[in-house]
Design an enzyme around this catalytic site. Structure first.
Site, PDB file in Angstrom:
ATOM      1  N   ASN A   1       1.006  -1.294  -0.060  1.00  0.00           N
ATOM      2  CA  ASN A   1       0.141  -0.155  -0.074  1.00  0.00           C
ATOM      3  C   ASN A   1       0.765   1.093  -0.350  1.00  0.00           C
ATOM      4  OD1 ASN A   1       0.837  -0.550   2.560  1.00  0.00           O
ATOM      5  ND2 ASN A   1      -1.037   0.344   3.610  1.00  0.00           N
TER       6      ASN A   1
ATOM      7  N   PRO B   1      -0.349   4.810   1.109  1.00  0.00           N
ATOM      8  CA  PRO B   1      -1.249   5.510   1.511  1.00  0.00           C
ATOM      9  C   PRO B   1      -0.819   6.998   1.385  1.00  0.00           C
ATOM     10  CG  PRO B   1      -0.023   4.540   3.466  1.00  0.00           C
ATOM     11  CD  PRO B   1       0.439   3.963   2.078  1.00  0.00           C
TER      12      PRO B   1
ATOM     13  N   GLU C   1      -2.872  -1.249 -12.420  1.00  0.00           N
ATOM     14  CA  GLU C   1      -4.093  -2.158 -12.133  1.00  0.00           C
ATOM     15  C   GLU C   1      -5.487  -1.181 -12.335  1.00  0.00           C
ATOM     16  OE1 GLU C   1      -4.754  -5.385 -12.543  1.00  0.00           O
ATOM     17  OE2 GLU C   1      -6.671  -4.667 -12.760  1.00  0.00           O
TER      18      GLU C   1
ATOM     19  N   LEU D   1      -2.769   7.403 -12.744  1.00  0.00           N
ATOM     20  CA  LEU D   1      -3.237   8.576 -11.890  1.00  0.00           C
ATOM     21  C   LEU D   1      -4.026   9.418 -12.836  1.00  0.00           C
ATOM     22  CD1 LEU D   1      -0.028  10.175 -10.085  1.00  0.00           C
ATOM     23  CD2 LEU D   1      -1.571   8.461  -9.204  1.00  0.00           C
ATOM     24  N   ALA D   2      -3.998   9.507 -13.960  1.00  0.00           N
ATOM     25  CA  ALA D   2      -5.045  10.426 -14.913  1.00  0.00           C
ATOM     26  C   ALA D   2      -6.056   9.569 -14.967  1.00  0.00           C
ATOM     27  CB  ALA D   2      -4.008  10.593 -16.307  1.00  0.00           C
TER      28      ALA D   2
ATOM     29  N   ALA E   1      -8.086  10.107 -12.068  1.00  0.00           N
ATOM     30  CA  ALA E   1      -8.512  11.653 -11.958  1.00  0.00           C
ATOM     31  C   ALA E   1      -9.554  11.978 -12.884  1.00  0.00           C
ATOM     32  CB  ALA E   1      -7.089  12.273 -12.371  1.00  0.00           C
TER      33      ALA E   1
ATOM     34  N   CYS F   1      -8.923   5.073  -3.694  1.00  0.00           N
ATOM     35  CA  CYS F   1      -7.896   5.392  -4.793  1.00  0.00           C
ATOM     36  C   CYS F   1      -8.217   6.711  -5.375  1.00  0.00           C
ATOM     37  CB  CYS F   1      -8.049   4.438  -5.995  1.00  0.00           C
ATOM     38  SG  CYS F   1      -7.773   2.963  -5.614  1.00  0.00           S
TER      39      CYS F   1
ATOM     40  N   LYS G   1      -6.915   9.639  -2.988  1.00  0.00           N
ATOM     41  CA  LYS G   1      -5.367   9.677  -2.879  1.00  0.00           C
ATOM     42  C   LYS G   1      -4.832  10.028  -4.259  1.00  0.00           C
ATOM     43  CE  LYS G   1      -4.002   5.429  -3.074  1.00  0.00           C
ATOM     44  NZ  LYS G   1      -3.006   4.576  -3.336  1.00  0.00           N
TER      45      LYS G   1
ATOM     46  N   ARG H   1     -28.299   8.243  -3.560  1.00  0.00           N
ATOM     47  CA  ARG H   1     -27.703   7.534  -4.656  1.00  0.00           C
ATOM     48  C   ARG H   1     -28.798   7.532  -5.847  1.00  0.00           C
ATOM     49  NH1 ARG H   1     -22.328   6.123  -4.848  1.00  0.00           N
ATOM     50  NH2 ARG H   1     -21.554   5.823  -2.649  1.00  0.00           N
TER      51      ARG H   1
HETATM   52  C1  UGA Z   1     -11.568   2.996  -9.121  1.00  0.00           C
HETATM   53  C2  UGA Z   1     -11.280   2.922 -10.919  1.00  0.00           C
HETATM   54  O1  UGA Z   1     -12.781   2.781 -11.161  1.00  0.00           O
HETATM   55  C3  UGA Z   1     -10.608   1.808 -11.196  1.00  0.00           C
HETATM   56  O2  UGA Z   1     -10.418   1.933 -12.659  1.00  0.00           O
HETATM   57  C4  UGA Z   1      -9.139   1.803 -10.507  1.00  0.00           C
HETATM   58  O3  UGA Z   1      -8.562   0.595 -10.863  1.00  0.00           O
HETATM   59  C5  UGA Z   1      -9.536   1.735  -9.180  1.00  0.00           C
HETATM   60  O4  UGA Z   1     -10.114   2.972  -8.572  1.00  0.00           O
HETATM   61  C6  UGA Z   1      -7.951   1.688  -8.304  1.00  0.00           C
HETATM   62  O5  UGA Z   1      -7.541   2.617  -8.778  1.00  0.00           O
HETATM   63  O6  UGA Z   1      -7.802   0.906  -7.756  1.00  0.00           O
HETATM   64  P1  UGA Z   1     -13.165   1.852  -7.398  1.00  0.00           P
HETATM   65  O7  UGA Z   1     -12.507   2.804  -6.341  1.00  0.00           O
HETATM   66  O8  UGA Z   1     -13.031   0.326  -6.966  1.00  0.00           O
HETATM   67  O9  UGA Z   1     -12.258   1.700  -8.793  1.00  0.00           O
HETATM   68  O10 UGA Z   1     -14.651   2.170  -7.739  1.00  0.00           O
HETATM   69  P2  UGA Z   1     -15.393   3.115  -8.669  1.00  0.00           P
HETATM   70  O11 UGA Z   1     -16.476   2.101  -9.222  1.00  0.00           O
HETATM   71  O12 UGA Z   1     -14.433   3.780  -9.535  1.00  0.00           O
HETATM   72  O13 UGA Z   1     -16.356   3.885  -7.680  1.00  0.00           O
HETATM   73  C7  UGA Z   1     -15.440   4.912  -7.172  1.00  0.00           C
HETATM   74  C8  UGA Z   1     -16.645   5.808  -6.418  1.00  0.00           C
HETATM   75  O14 UGA Z   1     -17.128   6.790  -7.230  1.00  0.00           O
HETATM   76  C9  UGA Z   1     -17.789   5.112  -5.440  1.00  0.00           C
HETATM   77  O15 UGA Z   1     -17.858   5.670  -4.299  1.00  0.00           O
HETATM   78  C10 UGA Z   1     -18.745   5.032  -6.511  1.00  0.00           C
HETATM   79  O16 UGA Z   1     -19.901   5.202  -5.670  1.00  0.00           O
HETATM   80  C11 UGA Z   1     -18.638   6.713  -6.891  1.00  0.00           C
HETATM   81  N1  UGA Z   1     -19.370   6.669  -8.341  1.00  0.00           N
HETATM   82  C12 UGA Z   1     -19.131   5.971  -9.375  1.00  0.00           C
HETATM   83  C13 UGA Z   1     -20.413   7.996  -8.373  1.00  0.00           C
HETATM   84  O17 UGA Z   1     -20.572   8.555  -7.384  1.00  0.00           O
HETATM   85  N2  UGA Z   1     -21.138   7.960  -9.599  1.00  0.00           N
HETATM   86  C14 UGA Z   1     -20.719   7.247 -10.579  1.00  0.00           C
HETATM   87  O18 UGA Z   1     -21.365   7.628 -11.764  1.00  0.00           O
HETATM   88  C15 UGA Z   1     -19.743   6.230 -10.759  1.00  0.00           C
END
Ligand code: UGA
Length: 440
Positions: free
Chosen positions: A71, A73, A141, A201-202, A205, A256, A259, A414
């Protein structure tokens, strides 16, 4: 690693960790994380070509390719505190690799790291006096939690960054060979190391920026007669924009997004790009604002006071289908409600254990945990939907309404519920980015 083991029976994969308890859990049927479909794959390959061990040194020595997924952090101390990643675990791992190795190895960065970390690691690895050569690759990943198994099986792309030297290209090709066991070659893309690091990162972001963009529009919708779902549908049908990741919400969470953006901000600052840093910082600022706004809506709708009122939070995980609560918007919202002296009842199908840790230290008697949503709602003045769990869509809201104090409120953070149906049951309904439906 379980997916690699499943798709590549000729490779032997050993997962090592210094934490014996976690390794023990990986060897059992109670895996240390909840991820749909993961246990099936682990069971299929465990003991065949997937092994778990605490013997870090011998696994390093035996391996030809080492994936580092420690990790990183956000730093809480010293230079860059609150923004820069804490690289101590990565560096310690690099030193452990040097110590335990007796031959050349390929070291793959899987952890998300700031640009040019590979360079620093390479210097540590290759300063060894054993004459061993380490080739460092960046293979970020992109899986998302809750859909990890599908994302791994059918990735949009696999990205491998390497040096453009003959050794770098040979290492890269060895990794390409692994993924090519199940990923079409044209989806395995290669780049230089720094591009791969920055792409990770991009990507995060950009994804987070879409959510902050639609959330910013949701605030405007609440002040006008516009409906954010209609707006996001209209925007998303433009094929240049696309429809995914445009759901307004109570804010993004997870380990993620925040961070990685902070990482990007720090990088921009250290590269002398303050305007760019501010631009990305804005994505986080809107996300914080969205959580604050949600609580402000609750307080003002409930007659400007929620002191001693029972409020049931449905959902605590940062998204559905995971027990993960890291940086979940529910944490900040629960804390703000507690500050307002509400009685908060947290409900979640998978995340209660984490929620208890996240909210440790809450004022005694003000915080309850209840897995069953109906029990959580009993005697409550309000429900707040904080995670989009499918089970919440089909709850018996009539029974819930009957069990609640009146007037009963629903704050749908939501936008997953049928707001008109709730209104006709008698609820006062406050969605995100849509006009409220109230009887008051
Ligand atoms: C995110 C990325 O989607 C992955 O591609 C990446 O690999 C990962 O981070 C990482 O760096 O490890 P994750 O954090 O597991 O994945 O989940 P997401 O599906 O991206 O959701 C992130 C947050 O955005 C959640 O709280 C979700 O509820 C919120 N979200 C998502 C919204 O509020 N609105 C949306 O339309 C989509």
């Amino acid at each position: 690693m379980a997916m690699i083991a499943a798709k590549c029976p000729r490779y032997e994969v050993t997962v090592v960790d210094v934490n014996a308890e976690r390794i023990g859990a990986w060897q059992s049927d109670a895996l240390p994380i909840y991820e749909p479909g993961l246990l099936d794959v682990v069971k299929q390959v465990r003991g065949r070509n997937l092994f778990f061990s605490t013997d870090v040194a011998s696994a390093i020595d035996k391996a030809e390719i080492i994936f580092v997924s420690v990790n990183t952090p956000t730093k809480t101390f010293g230079e860059g505190a609150g923004k820069a990643p804490d690289l101590q675990y990565w560096e310690k791992t690099a030193r452990t690799i040097v110590e335990a190795s007796r031959g050349n190895k390929v070291v793959v960065e899987k952890s998300t790291l700031p640009v040019r970390t590979a360079h620093a690691m390479e210097r540590i690895l290759n300063s060894n006096r054993k004459g061993i050569r380490f080739e460092v690759l960046s293979n970020p990943e992109f899986l998302a939690e809750g859909t990890a198994m599908r994302d791994l099986e059918l990735p949009d792309r696999v990205l491998i960054g390497s040096h453009q030297t003959p050794e770098g290209i040979a290492a890269r090709d060895a990794l390409v060979e692994i993924y090519a066991n199940w990923v079409p070659r044209e989806q395995i893309i290669t780049s230089n190391v720094w591009s791969a690091e920055l792409s990770k990162l991009a990507s995060n972001a950009f994804l987070a920026q879409r959510i902050s963009s639609i959330n910013s529009i949701s605030a405007l919708c609440e002040k006008t007669a516009a409906d954010v779902s209609e707006v996001s549908r209209a925007i998303g049908l433009d094929s240049r924009i696309g429809s995914r990741f445009l759901n307004a919400s109570v804010g993004f969470g997870g380990s993620c997004f925040r961070k990685d953006i902070l990482n990007l901000v720090y990088l921009c600052e250290t590269c002398g790009l303050p305007e760019i840093a501010r631009y990305w910082q804005g994505v986080i600022a809107i996300n914080e604002h969205q959580k604050t706004r949600f609580v402000q809506t609750i307080v003002s709708a409930m007659f400007d006071t929620i002191a001693d009122k029972r409020i049931a939070l449905l959902g605590f995980a940062f998204k559905k289908d995971t027990g993960d609560t890291r940086d979940s918007p529910a944490i900040a919202i629960a804390r703000k409600l507690l500050e307002e002296q509400a009685l908060v009842v947290v409900s979640d199908p998978k995340a209660l254990a984490n929620a208890r840790l996240d909210l440790a230290g809450a004022p005694a008697g003000r915080l309850l945990f209840e897995e069953d949503p109906l029990q959580a709602a009993r005697g409550a003045h309000a429900l707040a939907i904080l995670t989009e769990w499918d089970v919440y869509r089909t709850l018996d809201f009539r029974a819930i309404f009957d069990a609640m104090e009146k007037p009963a409120f629903v704050f749908d953070g939501r936008n997953i519920l049928d707001h008109k149906a709730l209104y006709s049951i008698g609820f006062n309904v406050y969605p995100i980015g849509k006009p409220p439906l109230t009887h008051l």
